[in-house]
Design a protein around this motif. Structure first.
Motif, PDB file in Angstrom:
ATOM      1  N   PRO A  35      45.642  41.131  51.453  1.00 57.53           N
ATOM      2  CA  PRO A  35      45.079  39.850  50.987  1.00 57.53           C
ATOM      3  C   PRO A  35      43.733  39.572  51.647  1.00 57.53           C
ATOM      4  O   PRO A  35      43.557  39.786  52.848  1.00 57.53           O
ATOM      5  CB  PRO A  35      46.128  38.833  51.414  1.00 57.53           C
ATOM      6  N   MET A  36      42.794  39.094  50.859  1.00 54.37           N
ATOM      7  CA  MET A  36      41.457  38.759  51.357  1.00 54.37           C
ATOM      8  C   MET A  36      41.205  37.254  51.378  1.00 54.37           C
ATOM      9  O   MET A  36      40.244  36.792  51.997  1.00 54.37           O
ATOM     10  CB  MET A  36      40.381  39.442  50.497  1.00 54.37           C
ATOM     11  N   THR A  37      42.015  36.483  50.666  1.00 52.77           N
ATOM     12  CA  THR A  37      41.909  35.020  50.679  1.00 52.77           C
ATOM     13  C   THR A  37      43.309  34.450  50.844  1.00 52.77           C
ATOM     14  O   THR A  37      44.301  35.183  50.796  1.00 52.77           O
ATOM     15  CB  THR A  37      41.308  34.474  49.375  1.00 52.77           C
ATOM     16  N   GLY A  38      43.383  33.143  50.971  1.00 51.98           N
ATOM     17  CA  GLY A  38      44.670  32.474  50.978  1.00 51.98           C
ATOM     18  C   GLY A  38      45.268  32.425  49.589  1.00 51.98           C
ATOM     19  O   GLY A  38      44.575  32.649  48.581  1.00 51.98           O
ATOM     20  N   PRO A  39      46.548  32.104  49.479  1.00 47.86           N
ATOM     21  CA  PRO A  39      47.213  32.079  48.171  1.00 47.86           C
ATOM     22  C   PRO A  39      46.822  30.896  47.304  1.00 47.86           C
ATOM     23  O   PRO A  39      47.219  30.839  46.138  1.00 47.86           O
ATOM     24  CB  PRO A  39      48.695  32.016  48.553  1.00 47.86           C
ATOM     25  N   HIS A  68      28.461  42.279  48.962  1.00 48.68           N
ATOM     26  CA  HIS A  68      28.222  41.015  48.242  1.00 48.68           C
ATOM     27  C   HIS A  68      29.219  40.909  47.089  1.00 48.68           C
ATOM     28  O   HIS A  68      29.120  41.631  46.087  1.00 48.68           O
ATOM     29  CB  HIS A  68      26.795  40.970  47.721  1.00 48.68           C
ATOM     30  N   VAL A  69      30.187  40.029  47.247  1.00 52.44           N
ATOM     31  CA  VAL A  69      31.264  39.865  46.274  1.00 52.44           C
ATOM     32  C   VAL A  69      31.313  38.410  45.824  1.00 52.44           C
ATOM     33  O   VAL A  69      31.210  37.494  46.649  1.00 52.44           O
ATOM     34  CB  VAL A  69      32.624  40.264  46.885  1.00 52.44           C
ATOM     35  N   LEU A  70      31.447  38.211  44.515  1.00 46.27           N
ATOM     36  CA  LEU A  70      31.590  36.866  43.963  1.00 46.27           C
ATOM     37  C   LEU A  70      32.947  36.738  43.274  1.00 46.27           C
ATOM     38  O   LEU A  70      33.421  37.680  42.642  1.00 46.27           O
ATOM     39  CB  LEU A  70      30.486  36.558  42.945  1.00 46.27           C
ATOM     40  N   PHE A  88      34.728  33.965  52.498  1.00 43.48           N
ATOM     41  CA  PHE A  88      34.069  33.436  51.309  1.00 43.48           C
ATOM     42  C   PHE A  88      33.574  32.021  51.563  1.00 43.48           C
ATOM     43  O   PHE A  88      34.189  31.263  52.330  1.00 43.48           O
ATOM     44  CB  PHE A  88      35.029  33.415  50.115  1.00 43.48           C
ATOM     45  N   GLN A  89      32.472  31.685  50.910  1.00 46.98           N
ATOM     46  CA  GLN A  89      31.920  30.337  50.946  1.00 46.98           C
ATOM     47  C   GLN A  89      31.627  29.883  49.524  1.00 46.98           C
ATOM     48  O   GLN A  89      31.277  30.712  48.663  1.00 46.98           O
ATOM     49  CB  GLN A  89      30.624  30.292  51.776  1.00 46.98           C
TER      50      GLN A  89
END
Length: 672
Positions: free
Chosen positions: A298-302, A318-320, A338-339
């Motif tokens: 996992p790269m972000t929260g659920p 650079h990922v969007l 991520f922002q």
């Protein structure tokens, strides 16, 4: 260069560009709060910094700085109900765009084509009405494009000009096509994922075979990708998990690492620079593998719902992400962090507005359908910048806002009234199940103008031993549709009747004299209180002590908004139009030069002496000036929910795109 400047409230915005000869025709400027639902990306093959962003309200946005900021391009089909999930850019002509669209919960959509980089569009006739759920372009033959719809698979061999069905007509299997991929070497080989199982053709659609070996039966296939360097490697995502094949879909093997709750993987994307790296955008976060699918992490929260993923071909770090509610998220470290990257992009449903009673430049808006990313936003500078102020709301939708004379901010939600303080939002006091006492101050402010008694029911006196709208002590658990401050009192229109607070919203009492179990709308002026449900109006001249029923305008079937102006005229709007009464509702009138339907906003601006009116099917805002009832209008360029004064200009809440600001042309040429 000509500059245009928006001024007001001690702040200004300077925007480059040519001033239109007709200032009234310049669309109002989007001001945020930025973010919302983002659906899809597409990158200009000649300029990687030039990106397009699709939405679920028909709007196409673009960025010229790699996704750091966005601007509107156009609204496809000039409709706000089209989902833009698939944007194709011609690899030989970046101005030639093809977009496949669909409509939620309705078998509608189509293919739209632009030849001028998205400014103008025409609908492809053969695909009109087709709900386009997937699209793919051939790498080896860019003239070939396939589109998956609810009814089957269509192909164009002339870059979108003409289309033909290549799946069996009336097939009971190959329909509801959610994903497509074309072999990078042989364009006759096409993979298709349906809401049931995946399929494959090796002869351009003449014959199709089910490729379900290794895949759990009855799996919705959301995304299919083929390795451009090794076409026998195929990935497919389904509701049962992520699968990988090493033999061109002859046999699939389930990939480990995606939890069962996150198996709705809407997007698979292979890193263009590192073939072993694949991103999986799910309804419960972003996952990534760097070993060709052996393991996903996992790269972000659920809480992040991912609709699309973009990896910069010049820089894989650079990922969007295009997400629900959070808009565009940007990473410069390969997805580790991520922002938000939403400057200029607003897809917010603004449901409430309040101006700070102690600061003209400070405004607040309430949002719906954005959960943790929504709630309440505050702008200290008239809408130029926004800060989320939602601590304690716990993802609640906000239907109403008011800033009391003491400067307290109150919010109405689906589960009661909340009060903003130093540590965020807290429940705004208890509801006291007592009869409403006679308000001495309200009685003293009763208007001198007598109210006609015709067409009314007998007034109900207070106090009453048995309150009509008795709620019981404790915190309010009701939908709070409206909040209005009038002198020392705050009124709340709720699904359990009308409430009133005399202590800055710390405690609330039912207005027991009003026999209106659900009060949706409230308007006040100098102890005159107008309350309404969807098909009822009542009026009090003494702050809620006595009430009279008011007959609706004969043509009006349902109320959407109400108001009281400085002449104490009553106003009401709804599907059939806007009406006003100069005799407290005894009779109703329409304005001969204001023919509107679907009226959704009425607000009296005392500074300009005009009633501001909006309609959901108009891109104009209207002002009815008093006492001459002259109608003014502004071409805003947006469908609005409401319009409000702010300084010496206006600000509006759009249907789906946040707040917009009226331009003020005050600068002159400043050219070289």
């Amino acid at each position: 260069m000509i500059w245009r400047t928006v001024r007001g409230l001690g702040v200004s915005i300077v925007l480059g560009g040519m001033i239109s000869a007709m200032a009234h025709a310049i669309a109002w400027f989007p001001m945020g709060p930025f973010g919302g639902d983002a659906r899809s990306f597409a990158a200009d093959p000649f300029d990687p910094k030039h990106l397009y962003l699709g939405t679920e309200t028909g709007w196409l946005y673009e960025s010229h700085d790699g996704g750091d900021s966005w601007s509107r391009v156009s609204q496809i089909g000039k409709r706000d109900d089209l989902v833009l999930d698939h944007i194709l850019i011609d690899p030989s002509n970046a101005k030639h765009l093809i977009v496949g669209v669909f409509k939620f919960d309705h078998p509608d959509g189509g293919v739209f084509i632009s030849d001028d980089a998205g400014k103008d569009w025409y609908e492809q006739a053969e695909m009109r009405g087709q709900s386009v759920r997937s699209m793919a372009r051939s790498l080896s033959n860019p003239q070939e494009i396939v589109a998956g719809t609810l009814s089957g698979i269509y192909r164009s061999v002339d870059n979108g000009l003409h289309w033909a069905l290549i799946s069996p007509p009336g097939s009971t299997e190959i329909h509801e096509v959610e994903s497509l991929a074309i072999d990078p070497v042989d364009p006759q080989i096409i993979y298709a994922g349906t809401w049931h199982l995946p399929w494959k053709t090796v002869d351009g659609g003449e014959h199709w075979e089910n490729i379900k070996r290794g895949i759990i039966d009855d799996s919705d296939v959301f995304s299919i990708i083929v390795d451009p360097a090794k076409p026998k490697i195929v990935y497919a995502s389904a509701c049962s998990g992520i699968y990988k094949s090493l033999d061109a879909a002859g046999q699939f093997k389930k990939v480990q690492g995606i939890p069962s709750t996150a198996r709705r993987t809407r997007k698979l994307l292979q890193d263009p620079n590192f073939a072993q790296t694949v991103y999986a955008g799910t309804t419960e976060g972003l996952y990534k593998t760097i070993d060709g699918g052996d393991t996903f992490i996992p790269m972000t929260g659920p809480n992040v719902i991912v609709n699309d993923v973009y990896v910069d071909p010049r820089n894989s770090n650079h990922v969007l992400l295009a997400t629900d509610r959070g808009g565009v998220l940007s990473s410069i470290d390969g997805g580790v962090s991520f922002q938000p990257s939403n400057a200029g992009f607003a897809a917010r449903q603004v449901s409430a507005y309040a101006a700070d009673s102690h600061s003209n430049a400070t405004i607040y808006v309430g949002l719906v359908n954005d959960k943790a990313t929504g709630g309440v936003f505050q702008s200290p500078d008239g809408g130029l910048s926004w800060q989320q102020r939602s601590e304690g709301l716990d993802g609640r939708d906000v239907f109403s806002l008011v800033s009391t004379p003491a400067g307290t901010l109150l919010a109405g939600t689906a589960h009661g009234i909340f009060r903003f303080g130093d540590v965020g939002w807290a429940n705004s006091g208890a509801v006291i199940a007592l009869p409403t006492p006679r308000p001495a101050q309200a009685a003293a402010k009763t208007a001198a103008k007598p109210r006609p008694r015709a067409r009314t029911v007998a007034a109900v006196s207070t106090p009453s031993a048995a309150p009509v709208n008795s709620i019981g002590p404790g915190n309010l658990d009701a939908i709070v549709y409206s909040l209005v401050a009038d002198g020392d009192f705050v009124y709340a229109g709720t699904s359990r009747g009308l409430l009133r607070a005399a202590d800055d919203g710390n405690s609330w009492m039912p207005v027991s004299a009003l026999k209106m179990p659900e009060t949706r709308f409230v308007a006040t002026r100098d102890a005159m209180v107008m309350a309404a449900g969807l098909r009822r109006i009542s009026l009090s001249m003494d702050g809620g002590v006595k009430w009279d029923a008011v007959a609706l305008p004969p043509d009006l079937t349902q109320i959407a908004c109400i108001g009281i102006d400085e002449l104490k005229n009553l106003w009401v709007g709804g599907t059939e139009g806007v009406y006003y009464s100069t005799d407290y509702g005894l009779t109703w009138k329409t304005l001969h030069n204001l023919y509107l339907t679907e009226v959704n906003g009425i607000f009296f601006d005392g500074a300009s002496h005009q009633m501001l009116v909006t309609s959901s099917n108009q891109k104009f805002a209207f002002g009815v000036h008093l006492p001459d009832y002259k109608v003014n209008f502004w071409d805003t360029g947006w469908n609005l929910r409401f319009v409000r004064p702010i300084g010496d200009h206006l600000i509006g809440g759009t249907m789906f795109d946040g707040m917009v600001l009226q331009p003020r042309m005050v600068a002159t040429a400043l050219a070289k």
